[in-house]
Design an enzyme around this catalytic site. Structure first.
Site, PDB file in Angstrom:
ATOM      1  N   GLU A   1      -0.042  -6.056  22.424  1.00 47.73           N
ATOM      2  CA  GLU A   1       0.671  -4.867  22.937  1.00 47.73           C
ATOM      3  C   GLU A   1      -0.042  -4.305  24.168  1.00 47.73           C
ATOM      4  O   GLU A   1      -1.270  -4.325  24.212  1.00 47.73           O
ATOM      5  CB  GLU A   1       0.729  -3.800  21.837  1.00 47.73           C
TER       6      GLU A   1
ATOM      7  N   GLY B   1       0.859  -1.190   0.000  1.00 51.37           N
ATOM      8  CA  GLY B   1       0.000   0.000   0.000  1.00 51.37           C
ATOM      9  C   GLY B   1       0.888   1.229   0.000  1.00 51.37           C
ATOM     10  O   GLY B   1       2.021   1.189  -0.475  1.00 51.37           O
ATOM     11  N   ARG B   2       0.353   2.315   0.546  1.00 51.69           N
ATOM     12  CA  ARG B   2       1.123   3.572   0.546  1.00 51.69           C
ATOM     13  C   ARG B   2       2.430   3.437   1.318  1.00 51.69           C
ATOM     14  O   ARG B   2       3.489   3.885   0.857  1.00 51.69           O
ATOM     15  CB  ARG B   2       0.281   4.696   1.153  1.00 51.69           C
TER      16      ARG B   2
ATOM     17  N   ARG C   1       1.129  -4.920  11.673  1.00 52.27           N
ATOM     18  CA  ARG C   1       0.338  -5.309  12.841  1.00 52.27           C
ATOM     19  C   ARG C   1       0.836  -6.647  13.367  1.00 52.27           C
ATOM     20  O   ARG C   1       1.134  -7.569  12.591  1.00 52.27           O
ATOM     21  CB  ARG C   1      -1.138  -5.464  12.464  1.00 52.27           C
TER      22      ARG C   1
ATOM     23  N   HIS D   1       6.336  -0.179  19.300  1.00 54.09           N
ATOM     24  CA  HIS D   1       5.348   0.400  18.371  1.00 54.09           C
ATOM     25  C   HIS D   1       5.562   1.916  18.199  1.00 54.09           C
ATOM     26  O   HIS D   1       4.707   2.724  18.587  1.00 54.09           O
ATOM     27  CB  HIS D   1       3.924   0.106  18.854  1.00 54.09           C
TER      28      HIS D   1
END
Ligand code: 8YV
Length: 325
Positions: free
Chosen positions: A264, A156-157, A235, A282
């Site tokens: 997390e 993706g981006r 993720r 993260h």
């Protein structure tokens, strides 16, 4: 319509970025709740809430408890914690924060990759612990970025921004997505295991969905091979952590660099104990600059919705949701 905004109730369950809080409070009637738990919603509040600004999980029951809810503005590009399909079914708009974090997360991914391959955090500890003086130079790293073939899971981006950087570093690039990206010349693999077998450096940027759940499993790690490096900036749910721990301890792959985890902020002790795992809490988008931009986009989505009837960055599931008359 703009002048009515201060009467619109926006619910903020749990923690939210300070700048988003200040702007929501200024533009709307902000109500805070300890957490997104429907048992905390009074009858009066239930009827008045028209929007949510959140970086916490918003499930179907919470959405159902708010009959006049129109929009959920999620802080983060990943919106796996929001039940967007249920929101769509209830004609509730969901927005996320794409674009504004793309370059930051891609920078972090490259930093994490280099730290993992060249052991820079361990080399720094060597210096800090006085071992350079006592024992001499830090041992040469077995791995190098030179000659590596990168595979991106999730083009993706952010995947594209990582690929651009990897190209500049001289790596070849292949990718796996549900579908081939039109007009992209990088080598495409229709399966993740196929991609892993073709590369030695797998970078996961995949979103957390039912389809990507534990997609990086024992088979994929075996296919990556003994010189394999795995980096996860997407993720934690996309990885079978037990299989990863086994692969790292058994030499199935060489090393892993992880910014995200399945549960997390709890990180399995077995990962913490592994010398060939480079771990970050993260921090992909975690600069003041980028988090401010994300906070602004959360609030700008709410403002656009309540003044123009159209948000700036709707998620695909709710793209067709229309503002109630
Ligand atoms: C955020 C992220 O920090 O945007 C995302 O999807 O993972 C991070 O940039 C996170 O969503 C905030 O909880």
């Amino acid at each position: 319509m703009t002048s009515d905004r201060s009467a619109v109730t926006i619910l903020v369950p749990g923690w939210l970025h300070e700048r988003a809080l200040a702007r929501v409070d200024k533009a709307f009637n902000m109500v805070r709740l300890d957490k997104a738990d429907k048992s905390l919603i009074s009858d009066e509040l239930a009827g008045s809430v028209r929007g949510i600004a959140a970086m916490t999980a918003i499930d179907a029951a919470f959405i159902d408890a708010l009959p006049n809810l129109e929009i959920i503005a999620n802080f983060g590009v990943g919106y796996d914690a929001v039940d967007a399909r249920h929101a769509a079914a209830k004609s509730v708009m969901v927005t996320n924060t794409p674009d504004v974090l793309t370059e930051e997360v891609a920078d972090t991914a490259l930093g994490l990759l280099i730290n993992t391959v060249r052991e820079l955090p361990r080399a720094e500890n060597w210096l800090r612990q006085g071992r350079w003086v006592k024992e001499g130079p830090y041992p040469l790293t077995k791995a190098t970025l030179r000659g590596r073939r990168a595979g991106i899971f999730g083009m993706g981006r952010i995947g594209m921004a990582i690929a651009k950087r990897l190209e500049a570093f001289g790596l070849s690039i292949a990718y796996h997505n549900r579908r081939r990206v039109e007009g992209l010349s990088y080598e495409y693999h229709s399966t993740l295991a196929g991609l892993a077998a073709a590369v030695d450096t797998l970078i996961s940027v995949a979103p957390g969905t039912a389809a990507t759940e534990k997609a990086v499993n024992a088979e994929v790690l075996r296919a990556l091979g003994p010189d394999g490096v795995f980096v996860n900036i997407g993720r934690g749910s996309t990885v079978d952590e037990e299989a990863l721990i086994a692969a790292l301890s058994g030499g199935v792959i060489r090393a892993a660099g992880l910014d995200v985890f399945a549960d997390e902020p709890r990180v399995p002790q077995a990962l913490i104990d592994l010398p060939n795992a480079t771990l970050l809490p993260h921090v992909g988008s975690a600069s003041v600059h980028t988090r401010n931009a994300m906070a602004d986009l959360v609030v700008d989505n709410l403002i656009a919705w309540f003044s123009e009837g159209k948000p700036l960055t709707p998620v695909p599931e709710t793209e067709r949701v229309a503002k109630p008359a």
